[in-house]
Design a protein around this motif. Structure first.
Motif: not given
Length: 896
Positions: A586-592, A596-598, A618-625, A642-643
């Motif tokens: 598992l990893l934070p959404s920002a790290e994912a 993807r960008a790389h 969460r207020k939006d009920g959406a995934p954080s990871r 690779a990543g």
């Protein structure tokens, strides 16, 4: 009320007024209570928030105040010591367990805390002396102060136990052999208790002394001296052993803050299993001959605790059996014009115990040996000239694993078997022990909790009409634990009294059930069923009187006999979400996003991952990871990403290697002791495919593939909140997943009917309900013949509910968990409209559980005869595309 005179003056005025009351006239009790509360600073009873019930022929006048205080008022001259048991039973069965209970006869007020100290009051106060002696009642003040009691035996017992346990810990820390230190401190306990009870010496107790004298340090001598200063005649034996043993725990070190099983909880077993049945027989004896025959039988009653620990259950049972015998002897003496005086014959020789811990067994022997003195002292009986001494209890109280040894014959079995959840048993006991356990008890499911083995063994061991009372995990009334334990007990016996759920006094983190039964089927008469709501020790209690208590320990319709429906199993629509097995996946959404960008192709193994806290918190009920899921790819194919692969290799692989190595070591130890024994390859298997999720749930993903959304609910919850979730999101194992995308199916699942079925059939985690496909989903009957209009009504009500819920989340800027804590009018009304629509689709009338249970039985029978029935979802009900189109919307929780 204004400041006015000091409390001493107000209490003097109250005492003078109380002395003028006759104590048995109408209105006296209420006037007493009114003046008492005024003395403590209240305007009147109403202002204080107190309730008053006048006396009737069967009960005293009673005043209840908040959840703190219950006052029972009896006529002047009443012997209050003879009303204690009656007050305790009222407190136990008919109140929310206020902390303090006072019995009063206008001259004297006796204050109890039944949850902590059962045999003696905390304080006894003369009404005339209240101006001086009111420190025990300061909790009644408008600005309350902590009360002080003159007979707090639990506090004294804690301190005495802590001093001696500290001596033990100091000895061990400086290198004294643990067994020698145990025997030394146990000998000190015996000597102090013997001195407190005015025994000549402790030799008759039969405890082995340490091999040679011990040189004590000044600190150790100091703690022994402090222990000797305690009034050991007031030490509570049922409490002391558990506190002393807790204080010797290397982790805790002190007994002062340790939990112990309160006598109130012990009485929840001793009272219905031993005391009440015998008291009823004693009261029914009409002649002296009948009473004499009962006395002969009572003296032979054999009581067994197969997990006796320090002996607290056995001591309480012995003391209460002795009390019963004294009542019976008074009855015999009253019916006799002449004849020899009958002496008490109840003996600790008739009490038996088993435990794996040798030190606990030594404590239990000490508790019973001294108990025969303290119980007689407390009950005002002369010492027993035939008292048990030395090694008389060696065969009664034995060191053994009760599940693999012969049990002594017993008429009554009671106690608190060890708790161990089924999911932790292998780690705690090892695979070989579990294999032996399941070989020895083939009728107990491997998915049952550990304590279930004790329930079954106890029931099988009882003679006809024998009685038992045991404490178990609160999951004994659920699923495989219920079917393996309480189910057979309820079929060949009768559950006479039970607590469905309680926060156990012995450990604040444990929720338990208590079950008392007789080995006789269909015993008539009223049964008491109680339960506690909430997780705190002082949470509210509820008690109902019922004709029968089923294995689910529920006052509602017993649905434990419902059976899985083939249509539900074949539909394959209910799943548990993905179990990663390691946080490294598992990893934070920002790290994912950065991965993807790389390398854009990494998106093929990175998925939004929805957990229970996301959905509800969460207020939006959406995934954080996000989750890294290589699917069924082999190692070389996974390395292409690779990543993500590097992250998993760095975090997951080392831990899986360590776990596999530890498993291999355990297997080698097992093979040395039992060549050819079956070994475990659980972690070795994970290591073989270390880059893959532990349980990917491929079948679930296959079922979700054709859908654009699915229904999800948090698997462990207090109120299920169902939501549609985008099929682009991977659900975690904290969610239960339904491969259904139509509004009609959503409406049925979110309805009160499904909720009641859920709570009646599910397992629990502490007090939270846990959705289980094998019991909740597989047996849940769906509506069989709703009209098209009724289907549309359910779908529309479901859509309206979700729309209103979404609007409320935005309006209140809160999470779903916060929203449902307040459940305001519009949202509550929307749920009620949905419930009415679902009830109409079923044609449901009356008790929903009874209706659904009867429908389950009907459908099971129809399937057995080869008839097709309507299974889960809209497609099973009406496969035409037009209806599906009008009952399938698009809203759902989408990736952030």
């Amino acid at each position: 009320m204004s400041e006015g005179p000091p409390i001493e003056q107000r209490l003097a005025d109250f005492a003078a007024h109380a002395g003028e009351l006759a104590g048995d006239r109408a209105g006296d009790a209420e006037a007493f209570c009114e003046r008492l509360f005024r003395a403590f600073g209240w305007d009147d009873l109403r202002h204080a928030g107190a309730s008053f019930a006048p006396r009737n022929t069967a009960a005293p006048a009673r005043l209840g105040w908040r959840s703190s205080f219950l006052l029972e008022l009896w006529p002047r001259g009443t012997r209050l010591d003879r009303r204690r048991h009656q007050a305790f039973e009222h407190w136990q069965y008919h109140t929310h367990h206020p902390q303090f209970v006072a019995l009063c006869n206008f001259d004297e007020l006796v204050l109890h805390d039944f949850a902590a100290q059962f045999t003696e009051p905390l304080d006894t106060l003369a009404v005339a002396a209240l101006p001086r002696d009111h420190a025990a009642l300061t909790f009644l003040l408008r600005e309350p102060r902590a009360p002080r009691f003159r007979n707090d035996r639990v506090a004294l017992t804690r301190e005495a136990a802590d001093h001696l346990a500290t001596v033990f810990n100091l000895l061990v820390v400086r290198g004294v052999d643990r067994d020698v230190a145990q025997r030394f401190t146990l000998r000190c306990v015996a000597e102090q208790l013997a001195a407190g009870l005015d025994l000549a010496h402790a030799d008759g107790i039969g405890l082995s002394a340490p091999p040679g004298p011990l040189e004590l340090t000044a600190e150790e001598r100091g703690y022994l001296a402090r222990a000797a200063e305690a009034d050991w005649s007031r030490v509570q034996l049922p409490v002391f052993g558990a506190l002393f043993q807790s204080g010797m725990d290397r982790e805790r070190r002190h007994a002062l803050g340790a939990h112990f099983t309160s006598e109130a909880d012990i009485q929840r077993i001793v009272l219905p299993t031993l005391v009440r049945p015998w008291r009823e027989r004693i009261e029914a004896a009409a002649t002296r001959e009948q009473s004499l025959a009962l006395h002969a039988e009572l003296a032979q009653v054999r009581v067994l605790d197969p997990a006796c620990g320090s002996g607290n259950f056995l001591y309480v049972a012995y003391r209460e059996l002795l009390r019963l015998e004294l009542e019976l002897l008074l009855q015999i003496d009253a019916a006799s014009e002449s004849g020899p005086l009958i002496r008490p014959r109840v003996s600790v020789r008739n009490f038996f115990g088993l435990d794996k811990d040798p030190f606990a067994v030594e404590l239990a022997r000490l508790t019973l040996l001294l108990g025969q003195v303290t119980a007689r002292h407390d009950l005002g009986v002369s010492p027993d000239p035939l008292a048990v001494r030395r090694d008389d209890l060696r065969d009664n109280l034995r060191v053994a694993d009760a599940l693999f040894t012969d049990w002594p014959a017993a008429d009554v079995i009671l106690g608190n078997p060890p708790f161990q959840a089924k999911n932790k048993m292998q780690r705690e006991f090892g695979p070989e022990y579990l294999r032996r356990l399941r070989d020895a008890y083939p009728d107990v499911s491997g998915r049952a909790d550990y304590c279930v083995y004790w329930f079954r063994r106890a029931h099988d061991h009882l003679p006809p009409d024998g009685r038992a009372g045991l404490v178990g995990t609160n999951t004994i009334r659920q699923n495989e634990s219920r079917d393996s334990g309480l189910g057979p007990i309820a079929r060949s016996g009768t559950i006479t009294e039970a607590v469905a759920a309680e926060v156990w006094s012995g450990d604040a983190a444990v929720n338990v059930s208590i079950v008392n039964w007789i080995k006789r089927p269909d015993l008539p008469g009223k049964k008491f069923l109680a339960w506690q709501t909430g997780d705190a020790a002082h949470s509210p209690w509820h008690t109902v009187v019922v004709d029968r208590i089923g294995p689910s320990l529920s006052p509602d319709t017993d649905v434990s006999a419902a059976r899985p429906l083939r249509s539900n199993l074949a539909a394959a629509r209910c799943y548990q979400g993905q179990t990663t097995g390691h946080e490294g996946f598992l990893l934070p959404s920002a790290e994912a996003s950065a991965l993807r960008a790389h390398a854009s192709h990494d998106a093929a193994v990175l998925f939004p991952y929805l957990g229970g806290d996301d959905l509800l918190g969460r207020k939006d009920g959406a995934p954080s990871r996000c989750v890294i899921d290589f699917g069924e790819r082999d190692l070389s194919a996974a390395e292409a990403f690779a990543g993500p692969f590097a992250r998993v290799a760095d975090t997951v692989l080392p831990d899986r290697r360590r776990a596999a190595a530890e498993e291999q070591r355990r297997n080698a130890d097992l093979q040395r002791t039992r060549p050819g024994a079956r070994i475990n390859r659980h972690h070795a298997g994970f290591l073989d495919r270390w880059w893959r999720l532990s349980w990917r749930r491929g079948e679930m993903l296959e079922a979700l593939a054709p859908l654009h959304r699915f229904i999800a609910c948090v698997r462990v919850t207090r109120r299920p909140i169902f939501e549609f979730v985008s099929a682009q999101i991977r659900p975690s194992d904290a969610l239960v997943v339904f491969a259904l995308d139509d509004d009609y199916s959503f409406g049925v699942l979110q309805s009160a009917a499904h909720w009641q079925w859920f709570t009646a059939r599910c397992s629990t985690l502490k007090r939270d309900f846990r959705y289980t496909s094998s019991t909740v989903w597989d047996a849940f009957p769906w509506p069989q013949a709703p009209s098209v209009a009724q289907v549309h009504q359910v779908a529309a009500a479901a859509r309206d509910l979700r729309a209103l819920r979404s609007a409320a989340l935005l309006e209140h800027d809160c999470s779903r968990r916060e929203l449902y804590r307040r459940l305001d009018g519009p949202l509550r009304d929307a749920h009620e409209r949905l419930d009415r629509a679902v009830d109409a689709a079923y044609g449901l009338r009356g008790d929903p559980l009874r209706f659904l249970f009867d429908l389950n039985l009907e459908l099971t029978e129809r399937e057995r005869s080869g008839e097709a029935i309507v299974g889960p979802g809209l497609a099973a009900l009406a496969p035409d595309d037009e209806l599906r189109a009008t009952c399938t919307s698009t809203d759902c929780i989408a990736p952030a």
